[in-house]
Design a protein around this motif. Sequence first.
Motif, PDB file in Angstrom:
ATOM      1  N   PHE A   6       0.430 -49.001  -6.371  1.00 44.72           N
ATOM      2  CA  PHE A   6      -0.839 -48.302  -6.156  1.00 44.72           C
ATOM      3  C   PHE A   6      -1.186 -48.328  -4.674  1.00 44.72           C
ATOM      4  O   PHE A   6      -1.516 -49.382  -4.131  1.00 44.72           O
ATOM      5  N   THR A  15      -3.122 -48.029   2.652  1.00 42.54           N
ATOM      6  CA  THR A  15      -2.711 -49.406   2.387  1.00 42.54           C
ATOM      7  C   THR A  15      -1.663 -49.352   1.282  1.00 42.54           C
ATOM      8  O   THR A  15      -1.945 -48.919   0.165  1.00 42.54           O
ATOM      9  N   ILE A  16      -0.449 -49.758   1.635  1.00 44.34           N
ATOM     10  CA  ILE A  16       0.694 -49.633   0.733  1.00 44.34           C
ATOM     11  C   ILE A  16       0.780 -50.882  -0.147  1.00 44.34           C
ATOM     12  O   ILE A  16       0.640 -52.002   0.333  1.00 44.34           O
ATOM     13  N   ASP A  17       0.990 -50.661  -1.410  1.00 45.58           N
ATOM     14  CA  ASP A  17       1.145 -51.754  -2.368  1.00 45.58           C
ATOM     15  C   ASP A  17       2.561 -52.311  -2.243  1.00 45.58           C
ATOM     16  O   ASP A  17       3.528 -51.601  -2.481  1.00 45.58           O
ATOM     17  N   GLU A  18       2.662 -53.595  -1.877  1.00 45.51           N
ATOM     18  CA  GLU A  18       3.989 -54.216  -1.749  1.00 45.51           C
ATOM     19  C   GLU A  18       4.458 -54.811  -3.069  1.00 45.51           C
ATOM     20  O   GLU A  18       5.642 -54.969  -3.309  1.00 45.51           O
ATOM     21  N   ASP A  19       3.520 -55.203  -3.907  1.00 49.19           N
ATOM     22  CA  ASP A  19       3.868 -56.019  -5.086  1.00 49.19           C
ATOM     23  C   ASP A  19       4.044 -55.215  -6.362  1.00 49.19           C
ATOM     24  O   ASP A  19       4.913 -55.508  -7.168  1.00 49.19           O
ATOM     25  N   GLY A  20       3.179 -54.250  -6.590  1.00 45.00           N
ATOM     26  CA  GLY A  20       3.192 -53.529  -7.860  1.00 45.00           C
ATOM     27  C   GLY A  20       2.622 -54.361  -8.994  1.00 45.00           C
ATOM     28  O   GLY A  20       2.393 -55.565  -8.852  1.00 45.00           O
ATOM     29  N   MET A  21       2.378 -53.706 -10.120  1.00 44.38           N
ATOM     30  CA  MET A  21       1.879 -54.391 -11.324  1.00 44.38           C
ATOM     31  C   MET A  21       2.499 -53.763 -12.552  1.00 44.38           C
ATOM     32  O   MET A  21       2.781 -52.559 -12.564  1.00 44.38           O
ATOM     33  N   PHE A  23       2.438 -52.417 -16.356  1.00 44.83           N
ATOM     34  CA  PHE A  23       1.571 -51.896 -17.409  1.00 44.83           C
ATOM     35  C   PHE A  23       2.439 -51.313 -18.515  1.00 44.83           C
ATOM     36  O   PHE A  23       3.561 -50.879 -18.274  1.00 44.83           O
ATOM     37  N   GLU A  32      -6.134 -47.673 -15.152  1.00 43.96           N
ATOM     38  CA  GLU A  32      -6.472 -48.819 -14.301  1.00 43.96           C
ATOM     39  C   GLU A  32      -6.596 -48.384 -12.845  1.00 43.96           C
ATOM     40  O   GLU A  32      -7.423 -48.932 -12.098  1.00 43.96           O
ATOM     41  N   ALA A  33      -5.794 -47.421 -12.440  1.00 37.05           N
ATOM     42  CA  ALA A  33      -5.886 -46.906 -11.067  1.00 37.05           C
ATOM     43  C   ALA A  33      -7.261 -46.276 -10.840  1.00 37.05           C
ATOM     44  O   ALA A  33      -7.883 -46.474  -9.788  1.00 37.05           O
TER      45      ALA A  33
END
Lengths: 78, 270
Positions: A6, A15-21, A23, A32-33
């Motif tokens: 996200f 802002t770049i998401d490095e981790d991810g999640m 679902f 959720e986004a």
Amino acid sequence: MPRFWFDFEDGGPPTIDEDGMDFATAEVAAEEAVAALASLAKDIIPRAGPHKDIAVNMRDEAAQDVFRATISFSSFHR
Amino acid sequence: MPPFEHPGTSTSPQADASPLLRRLRATLHLTEREIDAVLALPVQAAEIERHVDIVREGDRPTRSFALLEGFACTFKFTGDGRRQIIAVHVPGDIPDLQSLHLTTMDVSVGTLSPCKVGFIQHDALRVLCEQHPRITGALWRETLIAAAISREWVLNLGQRQAPSRMAHLICEMIVRLWVVGLAADLRCEFPVNQGELADAIGVSPVHVNRVTQDLRAQNLFEWKGRHLRVLNWARLVQVADFDPTYLHVPADFLPGDGNVVYPGAFGRGA
């Protein structure tokens, strides 16, 4: 469970998401986004000035953009 | 005699091993009789897996439990299934002590990690309290501190922005774990997932993910799995708008080497 990333844009560099999640599905991830975008908007917009565009971009494990949501704020005095 | 004893300076290994006793002794110099009375409490130990309810809203328990190892949380649901975590519990806490006096549980308490708990029958607690009024006072004080923490959570949820809410929760956990000897060097285990953090600070999980990355990018902490290590305590305290007064911990029990300025009550709201 599939993972999604996200990235948020609020006028500055994204802002770049490095981790991810993880679902269960892309649909759930997209919901959720949207919730996160609304949550972020609550913090950002009151101090944003007269105009602000914020967005969330969702990527999947294949690095494809699969969902995007935006909020456009503008105000003026009459 | 010192009014407060740092955890770990007790007179016997058994006394040192009891998180409940350590907790009481952090605020009260207990006599040998009082120490013996607490150690003599019939305690039914149990091991509980993570994500299991220990006591539920609506229950009318005849016992309370002390958290001996692991993390637990107090929570409630709305009618349409949205959860709010209202408190996080660390070893030494008696999360449902209120049930000694309030017959029906208005909250649920469940495990965040695998836990060891010690159940104590209300009858035994009543006898302890009748025979040792200073211990009654110490237990009363524990419930008052729990209420003070809830008041700060109201402020956190009502008025702080997401990054401050997250930073504040971390600061609170570090101080509370520090007091019970579980956060030496500002490192601790904090076994919560993003969904639980989201429910604790009232923002959505993806937002939690974003905020955690932002705070990490500022080199405020390292957080991998359940291993949390604060890198810049002074700066984290600032971002969190953290004033530990509400935890009612003696000043020399607070982390920091004397250089950390905690925002005082004076000047707030000015």
